[in-house]
Write a protein that holds these residues in place. Structure first.
Motif, PDB file in Angstrom:
ATOM      1  N   HIS A 155     -81.005  15.336  27.863  1.00 40.44           N
ATOM      2  CA  HIS A 155     -79.620  15.805  27.963  1.00 40.44           C
ATOM      3  C   HIS A 155     -79.556  17.336  27.961  1.00 40.44           C
ATOM      4  CE1 HIS A 155     -75.304  15.714  27.615  1.00 40.44           C
ATOM      5  NE2 HIS A 155     -75.348  16.451  26.508  1.00 40.44           N
ATOM      6  N   ALA A 156     -80.461  17.985  27.237  1.00 41.01           N
ATOM      7  CA  ALA A 156     -80.486  19.452  27.177  1.00 41.01           C
ATOM      8  C   ALA A 156     -80.714  20.052  28.561  1.00 41.01           C
ATOM      9  CB  ALA A 156     -81.575  19.914  26.213  1.00 41.01           C
ATOM     10  N   ALA A 157     -81.602  19.415  29.337  1.00 42.17           N
ATOM     11  CA  ALA A 157     -81.872  19.908  30.693  1.00 42.17           C
ATOM     12  C   ALA A 157     -80.630  19.775  31.583  1.00 42.17           C
ATOM     13  CB  ALA A 157     -83.044  19.136  31.304  1.00 42.17           C
ATOM     14  N   ALA A 158     -79.850  18.701  31.394  1.00 41.70           N
ATOM     15  CA  ALA A 158     -78.617  18.516  32.158  1.00 41.70           C
ATOM     16  C   ALA A 158     -77.602  19.608  31.822  1.00 41.70           C
ATOM     17  CB  ALA A 158     -78.019  17.143  31.872  1.00 41.70           C
ATOM     18  N   ILE A 159     -77.490  19.942  30.528  1.00 39.18           N
ATOM     19  CA  ILE A 159     -76.569  20.994  30.090  1.00 39.18           C
ATOM     20  C   ILE A 159     -76.987  22.344  30.670  1.00 39.18           C
ATOM     21  CG2 ILE A 159     -75.691  22.269  28.100  1.00 39.18           C
ATOM     22  CD1 ILE A 159     -74.510  19.482  28.378  1.00 39.18           C
ATOM     23  N   VAL A 160     -78.283  22.633  30.656  1.00 38.51           N
ATOM     24  CA  VAL A 160     -78.790  23.889  31.209  1.00 38.51           C
ATOM     25  C   VAL A 160     -78.514  23.958  32.713  1.00 38.51           C
ATOM     26  CG1 VAL A 160     -80.867  25.264  31.651  1.00 38.51           C
ATOM     27  CG2 VAL A 160     -80.520  24.191  29.420  1.00 38.51           C
ATOM     28  N   THR A 161     -78.647  22.827  33.402  1.00 41.93           N
ATOM     29  CA  THR A 161     -78.352  22.784  34.841  1.00 41.93           C
ATOM     30  C   THR A 161     -76.894  23.132  35.106  1.00 41.93           C
ATOM     31  OG1 THR A 161     -80.065  21.104  35.202  1.00 41.93           O
ATOM     32  CG2 THR A 161     -78.356  21.314  36.888  1.00 41.93           C
ATOM     33  N   ILE A 162     -75.994  22.573  34.322  1.00 41.16           N
ATOM     34  CA  ILE A 162     -74.566  22.890  34.475  1.00 41.16           C
ATOM     35  C   ILE A 162     -74.321  24.370  34.174  1.00 41.16           C
ATOM     36  CG2 ILE A 162     -72.267  22.476  33.511  1.00 41.16           C
ATOM     37  CD1 ILE A 162     -73.026  19.556  33.214  1.00 41.16           C
ATOM     38  N   PHE A 163     -75.041  24.912  33.178  1.00 38.68           N
ATOM     39  CA  PHE A 163     -74.912  26.340  32.879  1.00 38.68           C
ATOM     40  C   PHE A 163     -75.258  27.180  34.099  1.00 38.68           C
ATOM     41  CE2 PHE A 163     -77.321  30.202  31.945  1.00 38.68           C
ATOM     42  CZ  PHE A 163     -76.337  30.975  31.343  1.00 38.68           C
ATOM     43  N   PHE A 164     -76.358  26.854  34.771  1.00 37.59           N
ATOM     44  CA  PHE A 164     -76.766  27.641  35.940  1.00 37.59           C
ATOM     45  C   PHE A 164     -75.794  27.452  37.112  1.00 37.59           C
ATOM     46  CE2 PHE A 164     -81.074  27.845  33.958  1.00 37.59           C
ATOM     47  CZ  PHE A 164     -81.177  29.224  33.947  1.00 37.59           C
ATOM     48  N   ILE A 165     -75.202  26.272  37.230  1.00 34.66           N
ATOM     49  CA  ILE A 165     -74.196  26.067  38.280  1.00 34.66           C
ATOM     50  C   ILE A 165     -72.992  26.982  38.025  1.00 34.66           C
ATOM     51  CG2 ILE A 165     -72.520  24.403  39.194  1.00 34.66           C
ATOM     52  CD1 ILE A 165     -74.669  22.227  38.837  1.00 34.66           C
ATOM     53  N   PHE A 166     -72.598  27.131  36.763  1.00 30.04           N
ATOM     54  CA  PHE A 166     -71.496  28.038  36.427  1.00 30.04           C
ATOM     55  C   PHE A 166     -71.943  29.503  36.535  1.00 30.04           C
ATOM     56  CE2 PHE A 166     -69.308  24.330  35.051  1.00 30.04           C
ATOM     57  CZ  PHE A 166     -67.970  24.671  34.905  1.00 30.04           C
ATOM     58  N   ALA A 167     -73.181  29.799  36.160  1.00 31.66           N
ATOM     59  CA  ALA A 167     -73.688  31.178  36.222  1.00 31.66           C
ATOM     60  C   ALA A 167     -73.834  31.659  37.660  1.00 31.66           C
ATOM     61  CB  ALA A 167     -75.041  31.271  35.501  1.00 31.66           C
ATOM     62  N   TYR A 168     -74.020  30.718  38.575  1.00 32.82           N
ATOM     63  CA  TYR A 168     -74.207  31.081  39.990  1.00 32.82           C
ATOM     64  C   TYR A 168     -73.005  31.864  40.525  1.00 32.82           C
ATOM     65  CZ  TYR A 168     -74.816  30.581  45.020  1.00 32.82           C
ATOM     66  OH  TYR A 168     -74.949  30.848  46.346  1.00 32.82           O
ATOM     67  N   SER A 169     -71.805  31.476  40.117  1.00 31.88           N
ATOM     68  CA  SER A 169     -70.579  32.034  40.687  1.00 31.88           C
ATOM     69  C   SER A 169     -70.466  33.556  40.574  1.00 31.88           C
ATOM     70  CB  SER A 169     -69.364  31.352  40.061  1.00 31.88           C
ATOM     71  OG  SER A 169     -68.167  31.953  40.479  1.00 31.88           O
ATOM     72  N   PRO A 170     -70.542  34.163  39.383  1.00 31.99           N
ATOM     73  CA  PRO A 170     -70.450  35.631  39.322  1.00 31.99           C
ATOM     74  C   PRO A 170     -71.610  36.322  40.015  1.00 31.99           C
ATOM     75  CG  PRO A 170     -71.003  34.724  37.164  1.00 31.99           C
ATOM     76  CD  PRO A 170     -70.625  33.572  38.034  1.00 31.99           C
ATOM     77  N   CYS A 171     -72.786  35.696  40.005  1.00 26.82           N
ATOM     78  CA  CYS A 171     -73.933  36.281  40.712  1.00 26.82           C
ATOM     79  C   CYS A 171     -73.645  36.390  42.206  1.00 26.82           C
ATOM     80  CB  CYS A 171     -75.187  35.434  40.493  1.00 26.82           C
ATOM     81  SG  CYS A 171     -75.703  35.300  38.775  1.00 26.82           S
ATOM     82  N   TYR A 172     -73.059  35.351  42.775  1.00 22.32           N
ATOM     83  CA  TYR A 172     -72.720  35.339  44.200  1.00 22.32           C
ATOM     84  C   TYR A 172     -71.548  36.275  44.494  1.00 22.32           C
ATOM     85  CZ  TYR A 172     -71.289  33.486  48.763  1.00 22.32           C
ATOM     86  OH  TYR A 172     -70.949  33.362  50.091  1.00 22.32           O
ATOM     87  N   ASN A 173     -70.538  36.237  43.649  1.00 23.27           N
ATOM     88  CA  ASN A 173     -69.297  36.973  43.931  1.00 23.27           C
ATOM     89  C   ASN A 173     -69.459  38.479  43.858  1.00 23.27           C
ATOM     90  OD1 ASN A 173     -67.918  34.590  44.325  1.00 23.27           O
ATOM     91  ND2 ASN A 173     -67.108  34.488  42.246  1.00 23.27           N
ATOM     92  N   VAL A 174     -70.411  38.975  43.081  1.00 23.79           N
ATOM     93  CA  VAL A 174     -70.568  40.414  42.935  1.00 23.79           C
ATOM     94  C   VAL A 174     -70.952  41.080  44.261  1.00 23.79           C
ATOM     95  CG1 VAL A 174     -73.032  40.475  42.304  1.00 23.79           C
ATOM     96  CG2 VAL A 174     -71.453  42.182  41.361  1.00 23.79           C
ATOM     97  N   GLY A 175     -71.533  40.331  45.174  1.00 24.67           N
ATOM     98  CA  GLY A 175     -71.892  40.906  46.469  1.00 24.67           C
ATOM     99  C   GLY A 175     -71.284  40.163  47.636  1.00 24.67           C
ATOM    100  N   TYR A 176     -71.700  38.916  47.825  1.00 24.77           N
ATOM    101  CA  TYR A 176     -71.341  38.187  49.034  1.00 24.77           C
ATOM    102  C   TYR A 176     -69.872  37.790  49.102  1.00 24.77           C
ATOM    103  CZ  TYR A 176     -76.350  37.944  49.899  1.00 24.77           C
ATOM    104  OH  TYR A 176     -77.669  38.269  50.117  1.00 24.77           O
TER     105      TYR A 176
END
Length: 522
Positions: A381-402
Motif C-alpha cells: 500500500h505504501a508504494a501505491a501512496i507514493v505513486t499517487i504522490f508523484f502523480i500529484f507532484a508531476y503537475s507543478p513540475c510540468y506547469n513551471v515550464g511547459y
C-alpha cells in the motif's frame, strides 16, 4: 549559459519606458476592460482543450458510456481520445491563411463555430462512429482559436503584463479540466446515457462565450498596420496603452517600433510556408517550436490527462467513486499551481524556468517508475501512496515550464509576419504527439505495465539536453525588440533607431512643427 543562448536583440529602449510606468493595470479603466474581455474570448480558449481531455478521462469511469461505446479497449480506446488531435492536424494548413487574411478575431469566431457544432454532434451521438466524427470536428476547430487567441493576447496586451496574460492562456486549461471532472463526477449517479451526454454538450459553452464576445475586442494593432490601417492601430494603442492619450510619448514610440519592424519583416517576407525554412534564423525557430510541440505532449502528461483511471486501477484503486474524487482533487491542484506559477513568470528568466521544468520532470518520472514497479512486484500500500504522490507532484513540475511559458515563448520567438505559421507548426507537432501518445498509451500500459514509464524517462533526459543547448533567452523585451533574434544585428538596430528618432522628435519641440499627433513613418 549554453552556446548562442542569447541572440540578437534590439536595444530595449521601449522596455525601459515600460519599466518606468508604476501604475497598476487595474487602475487603468480601458486596460482593465480589455483584460476582462480577453478572459472569455482568448484566455478561456484552452478551457475547451482541458474540458475535452478530462471529459474523455472521466467518462471512461462512467458505466453507461462504457456500455454504449461497446467497452472500448486498447486501440479503440486510443482512437476515441486521439481523433481530437487528428482533427486539429487537418485544420493547421488553413489556420495561418485565415489569421493573416481576415484577422485574429475572425479566426477565433470560425474555430468556435466548428467546436460548437462538434459538441452538439458529440452530445447526441448515436454510436461510437458518430462520437468519433464529432470529436474530429472539435479538434478541427481548436487550432484556429489557439493560434489566433495566443497571438491576439500577445499583440494587444500592455508589454508589462504580456508575459502574465500569455502564461494564463495555458493555465485556464485546468479550469476546463476541473469543470469537466466535477460535472462528470456529478453525473455518475445518473444511470442512463445523460450521464455522459450532459458533459459532452457542455463542452460547447467556452466556444459560445468566444462567439458572443470576440467582436467586442479590438483587432490586433500589428495586423491593422500590416494591412495599411495605421490610424486604426494608433487609436487602439492610444486607448489601451495610454488610456486615450493621443499625445502619449510611449504610444508614438511604440507605433514607430511596430511600423518599422513590420515594414522590415514584410519587405523580406513572402508570407509562405517555404520561408519558414529559408533562412538560418527561421530554421532555428522552426526546430525550437517543433520540439517544444513534442515536449509539451511527450513528457508524460497525456498519460495522466487521458488514462488516470487505468493508472489508478494498476495500483489497486478500482472504485469509480474513489477514482472520481482523486480526479477532482488532482485537477483542483493543477489549477492552483498553474495559476500561481503563471503570475510569477515575470520574475524569472525563460531558460531557467524551462530547465527547472525538464530536470524536475525527469526526477519525478524516475520516482514514479520505481514506486509503480514496487507496487506491481510487491503489492504494498505504501508504494501505491507514493505513486499517487508523484502523480500529484508531476503537475507543478510540468506547469513551471511547459504550461506557463509555452505561448509566452512562442509569441516572443516568432516575428509578426511568421507568428501564425510558427504557432501552427508548434500545434502540428504537439497535436501529432498527442495523437500518437493517446493512441499508444493504453497499448503500452496493457502490454508492458510499469515498464512503459521508462520510455518517458529516456525522452525526458533528451529534453534536458535540447533545452540547454537550443533555447534562447527572451525575457525583458517587447515583441519588436525580439523580432530579429537570430538575424543580422543591423536589422535590430534599425528598429532601435526608429524608436530613438521618435523619442528625440518628442523631446525637441522645435522639430515638431504642427504634427503633434503624427507618428513618423520609417
Amino acid at each position: 549559459m549554453a552556446p548562442n543562448a542569447i541572440g540578437h536583440q534590439a536595444d530595449p529602449v521601449l522596455t525601459r519606458l515600460v519599466e518606468e510606468d508604476k501604475v497598476s493595470w487595474f487602475r487603468k479603466p480601458h486596460l482593465r476592460n480589455l483584460y476582462f474581455l480577453l478572459l472569455p474570448t482568448c484566455i478561456g480558449i484552452e478551457m475547451t482543450s482541458g474540458f475535452d481531455s478530462q471529459m474523455i478521462n472521466s467518462v471512461q469511469i462512467v458505466q453507461p458510456w462504457v456500455i454504449y461505446m461497446n467497452h472500448p479497449k486498447g486501440a479503440m480506446s486510443g482512437i476515441i481520445a486521439a481523433i481530437y488531435s487528428l482533427g486539429a492536424i487537418c485544420s493547421l494548413p488553413f489556420v495561418p491563411i485565415v489569421n493573416d487574411r481576415f484577422g485574429r478575431r475572425w479566426a477565433i469566431f470560425l474555430g468556435s463555430c466548428f467546436m460548437v457544432f462538434g459538441a452538439l454532434i458529440q452530445g447526441f451521438a448515436n454510436g461510437v462512429g458518430m462520437y468519433i466524427a464529432a470529436r474530429l470536428f472539435l479538434g478541427f476547430g481548436i487550432p484556429f482559436c489557439i493560434v489566433a487567441g495566443s497571438s491576439l493576447m500577445g499583440e494587444l496586451a500592455y508589454p508589462k503584463e504580456r508575459p502574465i496574460m500569455t502564461s494564463l492562456f495555458n493555465a485556464l486549461y485546468f479550469v476546463g479540466s476541473l469543470i469537466a471532472a466535477g460535472i462528470t463526477f456529478g453525473t455518475q449517479d445518473l444511470k442512463n446515457d445523460w450521464s455522459w451526454r450532459i458533459p459532452s454538450l457542455l463542452q460547447a459553452v467556452p466556444s459560445l462565450f468566444q462567439i458572443a464576445f470576440v467582436f467586442m475586442l479590438p483587432e490586433s494593432p500589428r495586423f491593422l498596420i500590416s494591412k495599411d490601417r495605421s490610424e486604426e492601430a494608433f487609436k487602439v494603442l492610444c486607448k489601451y496603452h495610454a488610456e486615450g492619450d493621443m499625445d502619449s510619448e510611449f504610444v508614438k514610440a511604440e507605433m514607430a517600433q511596430i511600423e518599422s519592424t513590420i515594414k522590415l519583416e514584410i519587405e523580406v517576407s513572402k508570407r509562405s510556408w517555404f520561408e519558414m525554412v529559408q533562412s538560418v534564423g527561421m530554421r532555428r525557430r522552426v526546430i525550437i517550436a517543433s520540439f517544444l510541440g513534442l515536449f509539451t505532449q511527450w513528457s508524460g502528461n497525456t498519460l495522466i490527462s487521458y488514462y488516470l483511471s487505468d493508472l489508478l486501477a494498476m495500483i489497486g484503486y478500482k472504485d469509480p467513486k474513489v477514482k472520481g474524487k482523486i480526479n477532482v482533487g488532482l485537477n483542483s491542484w493543477n489549477l492552483i499551481n498553474a495559476v500561481a506559477i503563471s503570475l510569477l513568470v515575470r520574475r524569472f528568466p525563460r531558460r531557467k524556468m524551462y530547465l527547472t521544468c525538464t530536470v524536475a520532470l525527469l526526477c519525478c518520472y524516475i520516482g514514479w517508475t520505481i514506486s509503480m514497479q514496487q507496487f506491481m512486484e510487491h503489492k504494498t500500500h505504501a508504494a501505491a501512496i507514493v505513486t499517487i504522490f508523484f502523480i500529484f507532484a508531476y503537475s507543478p513540475c510540468y506547469n513551471v515550464g511547459y504550461n506557463a511559458l509555452t505561448y509566452t515563448y512562442l509569441v516572443e520567438l516568432f516575428p509578426f509576419a511568421q507568428r501564425a505559421r510558427g504557432i501552427s507548426i508548434f500545434q502540428f507537432w504537439g497535436r501529432g504527439a498527442t495523437f500518437f501518445t493517446t493512441f499508444v498509451n493504453p497499448i503500452g500500459l496493457d502490454n508492458i505495465k510499469w515498464k512503459w514509464l521508462i520510455t518517458y524517462c529516456c525522452w525526458l533526459a533528451f529534453e534536458n539536453v535540447f533545452v540547454y543547448f537550443m533555447f534562447p533567452e527572451t525575457q525583458g523585451r517587447t515583441l519588436e525588440e525580439l523580432a530579429f533574434l537570430f538575424e543580422d544585428q543591423t536589422l535590430a538596430e534599425e528598429t532601435t533607431a526608429a524608436v530613438e528618432k521618435q523619442l528625440h522628435h518628442e523631446h525637441n519641440p522645435a522639430d515638431k512643427g504642427g504634427a503633434a499627433t503624427h507618428v513618423e513613418k520609417v
